[in-house]
Design an enzyme around this catalytic site. Structure first.
Site, PDB file in Angstrom:
ATOM      1  N   ILE B 483       0.837  -1.210   0.000  1.00  0.00           N
ATOM      2  CA  ILE B 483       0.000   0.000   0.000  1.00  0.00           C
ATOM      3  C   ILE B 483       0.866   1.252   0.000  1.00  0.00           C
ATOM      4  O   ILE B 483       0.406   2.344   0.308  1.00  0.00           O
ATOM      5  CB  ILE B 483      -0.966   0.020   1.213  1.00  0.00           C
ATOM      6  CG1 ILE B 483      -0.197   0.059   2.532  1.00  0.00           C
ATOM      7  CG2 ILE B 483      -1.888  -1.185   1.185  1.00  0.00           C
ATOM      8  CD1 ILE B 483      -1.091   0.221   3.760  1.00  0.00           C
ATOM      9  N   GLY B 484       2.133   1.052  -0.347  1.00  0.00           N
ATOM     10  CA  GLY B 484       3.051   2.190  -0.361  1.00  0.00           C
ATOM     11  C   GLY B 484       4.077   2.112   0.744  1.00  0.00           C
ATOM     12  O   GLY B 484       5.096   2.788   0.715  1.00  0.00           O
ATOM     13  N   GLN B 485       3.790   1.259   1.734  1.00  0.00           N
ATOM     14  CA  GLN B 485       4.669   1.177   2.906  1.00  0.00           C
ATOM     15  C   GLN B 485       5.971   0.455   2.612  1.00  0.00           C
ATOM     16  O   GLN B 485       6.885   0.472   3.421  1.00  0.00           O
ATOM     17  CB  GLN B 485       3.913   0.514   4.068  1.00  0.00           C
ATOM     18  CG  GLN B 485       3.863  -1.019   4.066  1.00  0.00           C
ATOM     19  CD  GLN B 485       2.876  -1.620   3.103  1.00  0.00           C
ATOM     20  OE1 GLN B 485       2.757  -1.204   1.954  1.00  0.00           O
ATOM     21  NE2 GLN B 485       2.153  -2.637   3.539  1.00  0.00           N
ATOM     22  N   GLY B 486       6.030  -0.241   1.462  1.00  0.00           N
ATOM     23  CA  GLY B 486       7.259  -0.920   1.083  1.00  0.00           C
ATOM     24  C   GLY B 486       7.339  -2.352   1.571  1.00  0.00           C
ATOM     25  O   GLY B 486       8.418  -2.918   1.668  1.00  0.00           O
ATOM     26  N   ALA B 525      -2.129  -2.021  11.083  1.00  0.00           N
ATOM     27  CA  ALA B 525      -1.534  -2.128  12.413  1.00  0.00           C
ATOM     28  C   ALA B 525      -0.011  -2.222  12.397  1.00  0.00           C
ATOM     29  O   ALA B 525       0.583  -2.647  13.367  1.00  0.00           O
ATOM     30  CB  ALA B 525      -2.139  -3.322  13.181  1.00  0.00           C
ATOM     31  N   SER B 526       0.597  -1.841  11.298  1.00  0.00           N
ATOM     32  CA  SER B 526       2.061  -1.875  11.166  1.00  0.00           C
ATOM     33  C   SER B 526       2.624  -3.262  11.453  1.00  0.00           C
ATOM     34  O   SER B 526       3.749  -3.402  11.898  1.00  0.00           O
ATOM     35  CB  SER B 526       2.729  -0.870  12.127  1.00  0.00           C
ATOM     36  OG  SER B 526       2.149   0.389  12.014  1.00  0.00           O
ATOM     37  N   ARG B 527       1.823  -4.296  11.196  1.00  0.00           N
ATOM     38  CA  ARG B 527       2.239  -5.621  11.624  1.00  0.00           C
ATOM     39  C   ARG B 527       2.801  -6.487  10.504  1.00  0.00           C
ATOM     40  O   ARG B 527       3.200  -7.628  10.732  1.00  0.00           O
ATOM     41  CB  ARG B 527       1.071  -6.350  12.288  1.00  0.00           C
ATOM     42  CG  ARG B 527      -0.145  -6.457  11.395  1.00  0.00           C
ATOM     43  CD  ARG B 527      -1.305  -7.131  12.060  1.00  0.00           C
ATOM     44  NE  ARG B 527      -1.304  -8.568  11.873  1.00  0.00           N
ATOM     45  CZ  ARG B 527      -1.530  -9.179  10.708  1.00  0.00           C
ATOM     46  NH1 ARG B 527      -1.744  -8.477   9.610  1.00  0.00           N
ATOM     47  NH2 ARG B 527      -1.530 -10.486  10.633  1.00  0.00           N
ATOM     48  N   ALA B 729      12.823  -7.582  14.203  1.00  0.00           N
ATOM     49  CA  ALA B 729      12.075  -6.396  13.764  1.00  0.00           C
ATOM     50  C   ALA B 729      10.738  -6.274  14.494  1.00  0.00           C
ATOM     51  O   ALA B 729      10.175  -7.263  14.955  1.00  0.00           O
ATOM     52  CB  ALA B 729      11.823  -6.472  12.264  1.00  0.00           C
ATOM     53  N   GLU B 734       3.111   3.274  11.520  1.00  0.00           N
ATOM     54  CA  GLU B 734       2.137   4.256  11.999  1.00  0.00           C
ATOM     55  C   GLU B 734       2.745   5.210  13.010  1.00  0.00           C
ATOM     56  O   GLU B 734       2.230   6.308  13.225  1.00  0.00           O
ATOM     57  CB  GLU B 734       0.983   3.550  12.721  1.00  0.00           C
ATOM     58  CG  GLU B 734       0.126   2.678  11.872  1.00  0.00           C
ATOM     59  CD  GLU B 734      -0.718   1.785  12.765  1.00  0.00           C
ATOM     60  OE1 GLU B 734      -1.887   2.122  12.988  1.00  0.00           O
ATOM     61  OE2 GLU B 734      -0.198   0.760  13.236  1.00  0.00           O
TER      62      GLU B 734
END
Lengths: 156, 776, 284
Positions: B483-486, B525-527, B729, B734
């Site tokens: 979604i663009g977050q890589g 959720a940055s998960r 990691a 977010e």
């Protein structure tokens, strides 16, 4: 009533039938398959639909297809020719300036146009050229860096 | 630890296609025999639907069908069942969809939709959460609790869900305190403004199976809801998704897909495409709901916080299904990253006459941190101690117990170090603020702390498949979305590290398809790196295990004596005999010609183990999988003439464990800082007294442009390895959003001596404060 | 997406004018399109015919005619901003034109369109007003000249009769020294509509007795506003603190910004207008 128009897009000639109320953006995307330019707002605010009409950058959502009969159009697809990408595209990779990619084609078109007008643009020129291009992902940091970095490639 | 590919420079795998226009997004898809849909939208914010007149619309040339909510009066939902596909009994917000028109062209559909006439019986409206919380007369939606309902609606009110935290005894704590500080806060509703508008295409086959193409962040969740709503087995629902042009949570909740699917059901064999106009994105997708909260804190003279009471209400819009979990997220950070003995926090989700609240980058955390991190500075001022000192006295450290009763471990991260890095970068406490009357400028510095855990169900799972190709290259498929977050890039690196081959040899197959790709709960959720990364490591282990099994035959040694390393397979101590992955990829041919083994595929999964539901009365329990801590700060210049704030520097120090891709990780943090500052400085949905969104376009809902963002960004990564994360990691994407707003407001106080309690803090607010305080 | 309309392009004012007259409200002029297409998309404008006038000769370009500059209505904002005559004689207009939209919008947006759109804060109109611009309006029946100041009737409404087309803008080159400035504030520093824009022009700035001041302000009234009362008061005056206090009062009395604007509150607009006025007292 549909009209026949002629367009030269990225060096290819097309003769197509269009409705008068189709924007240039719609003609490029839905009729000709150039989906690189994107529609983010439809009213010229976001800049994702930027293409060149006779080498001048414009927001193609605010132009009708019938208006530009006979024009020479360049889209993002036309910036990479003969398998070689342009300097600004290279610089976007170098600086990690792509995230979701939706604003990217418009940003690239605007900066590439800047380099055709100004040989050594400063930071303010870059920001002026991009002031009508919205990006929600990057905070613009890497985009400005890429625009500066592109200088190396355009000098050659 | 030293890694070969983790933490190293590796350019985004999706960059080139996005730069050449080749990358595909939903709107780019045109299918044969496709029709277009337009939704009919409510012209009032609250009222009963009386009559819908469609005759004129039906007569428009090219119209194929008109579908109304009343044709399918069904509320769906997993947690509360309060989402209609199309409103059928009443409308609860301006622009709520009540049906749709399908036509051969989008223009015909638009013309027809404009001819549909709807009459309503208008009802009074409520848009502010505090008003909704206290109101008993205007009930926006009646929900009766059922045994299987996860949320906790309160009968006779607009409350659709609430959470409680109780630790110790707050009243006793207040008695012990030397001072009590009470503050009230507000936040305006906002929109995600992803540059790509939401879209979906739906096609029903004659055999009753459904295919949906969507701009979703969560294809598998869309599939689940579609199967539930239309009573189809999951193998008859297929969801296909391309790159997402910005999500930020706003495309993770199920939005238009059931609507488009319902439209398409009336024209089997024809795909129906709907792309929301930008205006519709404002009233037809999700918002970050407006927020009201009150904090009462009891503190000892030395700065030790002994007691804190927090009450907040989040506007949920017309349906709560996707907003209640935001309250669940917020309550876990109701007092921020601090250890406080006595806590009582209550958070409510309340119905309002606004578009529904859904996920928004930060998921409730920016809201609670807005209150708490403002409150911390206010307390420090009242006590006359440095806000750094105040925070250090109370922050979570290894051994601390957090608000939900979890003990913080070393591997959770080093919050204090993050704080130190930020204040050092700000040269705190030197020159924290002053007014330059001569040049009509004011300067200030401010900072704030943050914490966040992934807000998700206890069983949110991921999976991954690694497939060796004949030449030893690898195809990787996952269900999580780019979604663009890589994520595609980071996961490629993780696969490379796990398999011991270079990332260039791995192709993470772009785009997603629930029929072909392995399961993923959602991309939220940055998960992603944490959860899918673990699944990839497991898949790589399976690949290696299968190669060992074949290799032991080849080398006639025990399996455990086979080494798989750097693309080579060999018996322990005999590297000169090594064969390559290529030799084993599709089966090995023995010298005599017979084949052994076979095409090698590895599958892996991950589920966070040991998570439990929080106790309903106290909120205690292991309900957060991992925490990321950080600190943020700004240096600002205020123009005393215009009231405009220039962010001279924005800083984040974050302990996100091992950083997989430094360039992309920085991009996430910087982008989040910019987004948070845009929101804090200017973003608000403006609602008319009739409940209409007045600024439903990019002409009047302004996000930061290239000339509005910070002049300089600083990002520090503290890399305390996460025990549960792939190669150490943890979550990251977010968090840069979470504490920027309070950092800005804290800096504004230091610059001007004015306390701001509401967001956004616009240049007009600042100009007014300057005039009221007669600063110029 | 735009709802259907027909498109027709003319190459003479006469033909366009006849067509426009014949179709009345069903027909609408298309110049650069940067406002018209936005309005059609929002369905605030539903023309049956969109009449493209870009094929008409003589509506484009900027010409110097002895003591006058004639700007064709179809001249784009970028062409105005980059023109050497404009830069030399009408720098306030150059600045105004350069703030309109962004570079790409300005490649399409025309000065005539910016005027005829009738926005109370049009970025080329505010400077044109302090230069006492005149407009030439043409139809199949001939031409008429009007002071630009008299051209505005209300938000989105201009003084064009049936079949009339804005043809040229006329600016007289000042034969006396002038000093001027364009001011603008907007919500964001990137592309945005003006929350308030203002132009101040001082003729004979160095001679107190011969001093004349012209002031125009956008977004504070239903039309772009010339503040004549203030201009008269300031002409021939020494710019002292006392005069400023009085000038401020006159200025504020003349401003009537509407409540509920999404661009800025009346309070903020007035505050900024007063600040911009102070330029006269600090820089002249």
């Amino acid at each position: 009533m549909k009209k026949i128009i002629k367009l030269r897009v990225n060096g290819e000639d097309y003769e197509i039938l269009v409705e008068p109320y189709w924007t240039l953006l719609k003609v490029l995307r839905d009729v000709l398959g150039f989906t690189g330019p994107k529609e983010g707002c439809g009213i010229g605010e976001c800049g994702a639909c930027t293409v060149y009409i006779d080498d001048k950058p414009v927001k193609s959502c605010l132009v009708l297809g019938v208006e530009v009969n006979g024009a020479n159009i360049t889209t993002i697809e036309g910036l990479s020719q003969n398998k070689k990408i342009s300097g600004i595209q290279k610089a976007f990779i170098d600086e990690g300036a792509v995230q979701c990619g939706f604003c990217t084609p418009g940003m690239v078109m605007a900066i590439n146009a800047l380099y055709t007008n100004v040989s050594d643009p400063g930071e303010d020129d870059i920001k002026e050229a991009l002031k009508g291009h919205l990006c929600r992902c990057t905070g613009y940091e890497t985009i400005v860096k890429a625009a500066k970095r592109a200088k190396e490639y355009y000098k050659r | 630890m030293e890694y070969k590919f983790i933490g190293k420079e590796f350019k985004r795998v999706d960059a080139l296609s996005k730069l050449t226009g080749r990358a595909r997004f939903l709107a780019d898809i045109i299918l044969p025999h496709m029709y277009y849909g337009i939704f009919l939208r409510a012209s009032i914010a609250h009222g009963e639907i009386l009559d819908i007149e469609t005759e004129d619309a039906k007569n428009v040339e090219g119209v194929k069908a008109i579908v109304l909510g009343r044709d399918f009066p069904h509320n769906y939902g997993h947690l509360i069942k309060d989402r209609p596909i199309f409103a059928f009994d009443k409308v609860r917000y301006y622009g709520e969809a009540i049906g749709g028109v399908i036509a051969k062209t989008e223009e015909a559909a638009r013309v027809a939709a404009d001819k549909v006439k709807v009459s309503y019986k208008p009802l009074p409206i409520i848009t502010h959460p505090k008003e909704s919380l206290n109101n008993k007369e205007v009930i926006i939606r009646e929900v009766s609790p059922t045994p299987d309902m996860v949320y906790r609606p309160v009968k006779g009110t607009n409350i659709f869900h609430y959470d409680v935290v109780k630790r110790g005894d707050v009243e006793k704590g207040f008695e012990e305190a030397d001072i009590i500080v009470e503050s009230e806060f507000n936040i305006a509703p906002i929109n995600h403004v992803q540059i790509e508008p939401h879209g979906a295409i739906a096609l029903w086959d004659e055999d009753g199976s459904l295919t949906v193409w969507s701009s979703t962040q969560a294809p598998f969740t869309v599939r689940y809801f579609l199967s539930d709503i239309f009573e189809l087995p999951l193998n008859k629902v297929r969801v296909i998704a391309y790159y997402v042009g910005g999500g930020f949570g706003g495309k993770s909740d199920v939005g238009i897909e059931p609507m488009v699917a319902l439209l398409a059901k009336s024209v089997p064999g024809h795909p129906v495409k709907v792309i929301l106009s930008r205006e519709e994105v404002f009233h037809g997708s999700f918002l970050r709901g407006n927020f009201w909260g009150r904090v009462k804190t009891g503190v000892k003279k030395d700065g030790k916080i002994v007691s804190e009471k927090v009450e907040f209400a989040m506007g949920g819009g017309g349906s709560g299904e996707f907003g209640g979990t935001v309250v669940d997220g917020a309550f876990k950070s109701a007092v921020g990253p601090y250890e406080i003995e006595n806590v009582h926090a209550v958070g409510y989700g309340v119905y309002t006459n606004l578009p529904p609240t859904g996920a928004f980058r930060g998921y409730g955390h920016p809201e609670t941190h807005w209150m708490i991190e403002r409150q911390r500075d206010i307390i420090a001022r009242k006590l006359g101690i440095d806000p750094v000192v105040l925070r250090k006295k109370n922050i979570l450290k290894p051994g601390s117990i957090n608000i939900i009763g979890q003990k913080i471990e070393e591997h959770n991260g080093n919050l204090e170090k993050c704080l130190d890095l930020v204040v050092e970068e700000l040269d705190w406490p030197n020159n924290i603020g002053h007014i330059d009357k001569k040049n009509k400028k004011a300067y200030g510095k401010g900072f704030a702390l943050l914490q966040k855990s992934p807000v998700m169900p206890t069983n949110a799972a991921s999976s991954a498949i690694l497939k060796l190709n004949d030449d030893g290259t690898v195809n990787l498929t996952v269900g999580t979305q780019e979604i663009g977050q890589g994520i595609d890039t980071a996961l490629t690196q993780i696969a490379a590290e796990a398999l011991g081959i270079s990332p260039e040899k791995i192709k993470l197959v772009p785009y997603r398809d629930t029929d072909l790709y392995p399961y993923e709960w959602q991309t939220v959720a940055s998960r992603g790196v944490w959860s899918v990364g673990n699944a990839i490591i497991m898949a790589a282990d399976e690949v290696k295990h299968k190669m060992r099994k074949v290799a032991k035959e080849i080398f006639s040694v025990d399996e455990e004596d086979i080494v798989v390393e750097d693309g080579l397979v060999f018996p322990q101590g005999e590297k000169e005999k090594a064969i390559t992955y290529k030799d084993l990829a599709i089966g090995y041919t023995l010298p005599e010609g017979s084949g052994i083994g076979g095409p090698i595929v590895g599958a892996g999964y991950f589920i966070p183990e040991g998570l439990v539901y929080p106790d309903p009365e106290t909120g205690q329990g292991n309900s957060a999988a991992e925490w990321t801590f950080g600190a943020q700060g700004v240096e600002i210049e205020v123009d005393l003439i215009t009231g405009k704030v220039k962010i001279l520097k924005a800083v984040t120090a974050i302990d996100a464990g091992t950083i997989i891709n430094p360039e992309n990780a920085r991009g996430q943090v910087v982008g989040a800082m910019a987004m948070a500052l845009s929101i804090a400085q200017r973003e608000a949905i403006v609602i008319s007294k009739e409940g209409k969104i007045r600024n439903d376009s990019l002409t009047d809902y302004k996000i930061s442009t290239i000339r509005d963002v910070p002049s300089e960004y600083k990002v520090f990564f503290v890399e305390t390895e996460e025990e549960t994360g792939p190669f150490g990691a943890r979550s990251l994407a977010e968090h840069g959003m979470v504490a920027m707003a309070p950092a800005l407001a804290n800096a504004l106080y230091n610059a001007l001596g004015v306390e701001f309690f509401k967001l956004p803090i616009t240049f007009e607010d600042i100009a007014l404060a300057i005039d009221e305080k007669k600063i110029v | 997406m735009l709802i259907p309309f027909e498109y027709i392009k003319f190459d003479s004012i006469k033909d366009a004018s006849v067509f426009l007259k014949e179709h009345g409200d069903d027909a609408h002029i298309l110049a650069g399109g940067t406002d018209v297409i936005v309005k059609i998309r929002a369905r605030k404008l539903k023309p049956k015919y969109l009449v493209d006038i870009k094929g008409i000769e003589g509506l484009k370009g900027i010409e110097k005619d002895r003591d006058k500059i004639v700007i064709g209505a179809l001249t784009t904002a970028n062409e105005v901003a980059k023109n050497t005559h404009i830069k030399e004689y009408f720098p306030v207009l150059k600045d105004g034109a350069w703030t309109l939209g962004d570079y790409e919008i300005r490649n399409r947006a025309t000065i005539g369109g910016n005027i005829c759109n009738g926005s109370p804060s049009a970025d080329t109109v505010i400077p044109l007003l302090v230069y006492d611009a005149k407009v030439i309006i043409a139809s199949d029946e001939g031409e008429r000249v009007e002071a630009l100041d008299k051209f505005f009737k209300g938000p989105g409404k201009v003084n064009l009769g049936p079949g009339e087309i804005l043809k040229n803008i006329i600016l007289n080159i000042p034969d006396y020294p002038v000093k001027g400035k364009f001011f603008r504030v907007s919500r964001v520093e990137g592309m945005d509509l003006a929350s308030l824009n203002m132009a101040i022009l001082v003729a004979n700035p160095d001679s107190i007795s011969d001093r004349k001041v012209r002031i125009s302000i956008g977004a504070v009234a239903p039309v772009p506003l010339r503040v004549y009362e203030l201009e008269e008061f300031l002409s021939g005056k020494e710019f002292t603190k006392e005069i400023f206090d009085k000038a401020k009062e006159i200025l504020l009395n003349n401003l009537n910004p509407r409540e509920g604007s999404l661009r800025a509150t009346p309070y903020y607009k007035k505050r900024m207008a007063v600040h911009y006025l102070s330029w006269l007292f600090e820089e002249i």
